[in-house]
Design a protein around this motif. Structure first.
Motif, PDB file in Angstrom:
ATOM      1  N   LYS A  17      22.635  50.765  33.169  1.00 33.21           N
ATOM      2  CA  LYS A  17      23.157  51.883  33.957  1.00 33.21           C
ATOM      3  C   LYS A  17      22.464  53.218  33.666  1.00 33.21           C
ATOM      4  N   ARG A  18      21.473  53.218  32.812  1.00 26.77           N
ATOM      5  CA  ARG A  18      20.705  54.435  32.625  1.00 26.77           C
ATOM      6  C   ARG A  18      19.882  54.797  33.861  1.00 26.77           C
ATOM      7  N   TYR A  19      19.879  53.908  34.867  1.00 16.79           N
ATOM      8  CA  TYR A  19      19.279  54.306  36.149  1.00 16.79           C
ATOM      9  C   TYR A  19      20.008  55.516  36.730  1.00 16.79           C
ATOM     10  N   LEU A  20      21.285  55.705  36.359  1.00 11.18           N
ATOM     11  CA  LEU A  20      22.018  56.871  36.861  1.00 11.18           C
ATOM     12  C   LEU A  20      21.402  58.174  36.366  1.00 11.18           C
ATOM     13  N   ARG A  21      20.797  58.138  35.198  1.00  9.34           N
ATOM     14  CA  ARG A  21      20.126  59.323  34.671  1.00  9.34           C
ATOM     15  C   ARG A  21      18.936  59.678  35.550  1.00  9.34           C
ATOM     16  N   GLU A  22      18.226  58.674  36.018  1.00 10.06           N
ATOM     17  CA  GLU A  22      17.116  58.908  36.933  1.00 10.06           C
ATOM     18  C   GLU A  22      17.614  59.481  38.259  1.00 10.06           C
ATOM     19  N   LEU A  23      18.697  58.910  38.749  1.00 11.57           N
ATOM     20  CA  LEU A  23      19.246  59.354  40.027  1.00 11.57           C
ATOM     21  C   LEU A  23      19.694  60.810  39.944  1.00 11.57           C
ATOM     22  N   VAL A  67      20.462  63.960  42.963  1.00  9.85           N
ATOM     23  CA  VAL A  67      21.562  63.314  43.668  1.00  9.85           C
ATOM     24  C   VAL A  67      22.855  63.553  42.882  1.00  9.85           C
ATOM     25  N   PRO A  68      23.968  63.895  43.540  1.00  7.41           N
ATOM     26  CA  PRO A  68      25.212  64.125  42.806  1.00  7.41           C
ATOM     27  C   PRO A  68      25.759  62.843  42.194  1.00  7.41           C
ATOM     28  N   VAL A  69      25.762  62.812  40.881  1.00  6.72           N
ATOM     29  CA  VAL A  69      26.224  61.665  40.098  1.00  6.72           C
ATOM     30  C   VAL A  69      27.362  62.145  39.195  1.00  6.72           C
ATOM     31  N   VAL A  70      28.320  61.295  38.901  1.00  5.89           N
ATOM     32  CA  VAL A  70      29.382  61.653  37.965  1.00  5.89           C
ATOM     33  C   VAL A  70      28.738  62.153  36.674  1.00  5.89           C
TER      34      VAL A  70
END
Length: 291
Positions: free
Chosen positions: A92-98, A103-106
């Motif tokens: 889930k560290r792909y969320l860091r890239e996003l 992109v708005p991420v939690v």
């Protein structure tokens, strides 16, 4: 051997509500399909025209084995989603890239070693959610109020000891009333949306493949649709692939604007039961990939 093998796992047998709908829809497309356990060494995956990863919900404790399986399957036949996408998406560290792409991420704090835990837990004064970067079905995911920071620390340290990094996120208060919204894409095209009730009540989830969820049909709003489309475009650019299937899970921020909590490209339930045409759209996308 059927035309399409749906990769599943032994414990998921009879529990994937998407599976019978998809098998029937594939039959309407003239394709035979059946499910098989990804970890069953007797299955000849290369004998199928295509393998579609579906309910491989037990992969997280043996991620390396799962990814090695995916690479082997890809050597002999079409695999969706591709092994490289699965490798990227199962951490889930792909969320860091996003988030880095704007992109708005939690909001998320990352703890990749014991020295990071206290700093991550102190980022937000209210309830926080602690979870590993490699997990499925909300396993090892717990919501902690401020008075239980010691328990949060214990869970985080246990996750690190298992060889996984830790994510800490603020619990978003609007979730209790509004829940999550999942946007489903097949063949790179928006298919349907569903609603998911708030899951975390502050207690550790029980044993099993996944936590029971309250799922309903939902119409995604324009802002949610725009964000989902933006995420899918970013996935295409980042991976070089248009995924056969994708699920973009959104939650409401404090101001009500949608934020990404997860992008599911590996084994998400697509909740085909929530939209009458969803199974047919998915089957048509598979048929298109096979040619």
């Amino acid at each position: 051997m059927p035309d399409v093998l749906l990769a599943s796992c032994a414990e998921a047998a009879g529990r994937d509500e998407d599976e019978p709908l998809l098998v029937a829809a594939l039959a309407a497309e003239g394709l035979t399909a059946s499910a098989a356990d990804w970890a069953d060494p007797t299955v000849d995956w290369s004998a199928a025209t295509a393998v579609v990863v579906r309910s491989t919900w037990d992969y997280a404790p043996r991620r390396d084995e799962f990814l090695a399986w995916a690479r082997r399957v890809e050597e002999g036949t079409r695999l969706a989603n591709p092994a490289a996408v699965l490798a990227w998406n199962t951490d889930k560290r792909y969320l860091r890239e996003l988030a880095g792409a704007g992109v708005p991420v939690v909001p998320t704090a990352w703890a990749e070693g014991p020295g990071d835990v206290d700093g991550a837990l102190s980022r937000w004064p209210g309830d926080v959610v602690v979870k590993p970067v490699v997990s499925a079905g909300a396993r090892d995911t717990v919501r902690f109020p401020p008075e239980r920071r010691a328990g949060a620390r214990e869970l985080a340290e246990g996750i690190l000891a298992s060889g996984r990094a830790v994510m800490v996120q603020p619990y978003l208060a609007r979730l209790d009333a509004e829940g999550e919204t999942g946007l489903v894409y097949v063949g790179g095209v928006y298919s349907h949306a569903f609603g998911k009730g708030a899951l975390l009540a502050g207690e550790a989830l029980g044993p099993g493949l996944f936590a029971e969820e309250t799922i309903t049909a939902r119409t995604a709003g324009p802002e949610q649709r725009a964000l989902g489309d933006r995420v899918l475009a970013w996935v295409r650019e980042r991976t070089g692939e248009t995924p056969l299937y994708a699920r973009v899970d959104l939650v409401p921020g404090d101001d009500g604007a949608p934020q990404v909590i997860e992008v599911e490209l590996t084994e998400p339930s697509l909740f085909l039961t929530t939209d009458d045409g969803a199974a047919a759209r998915f089957a048509a996308a598979i048929r298109s990939r096979i040619g």
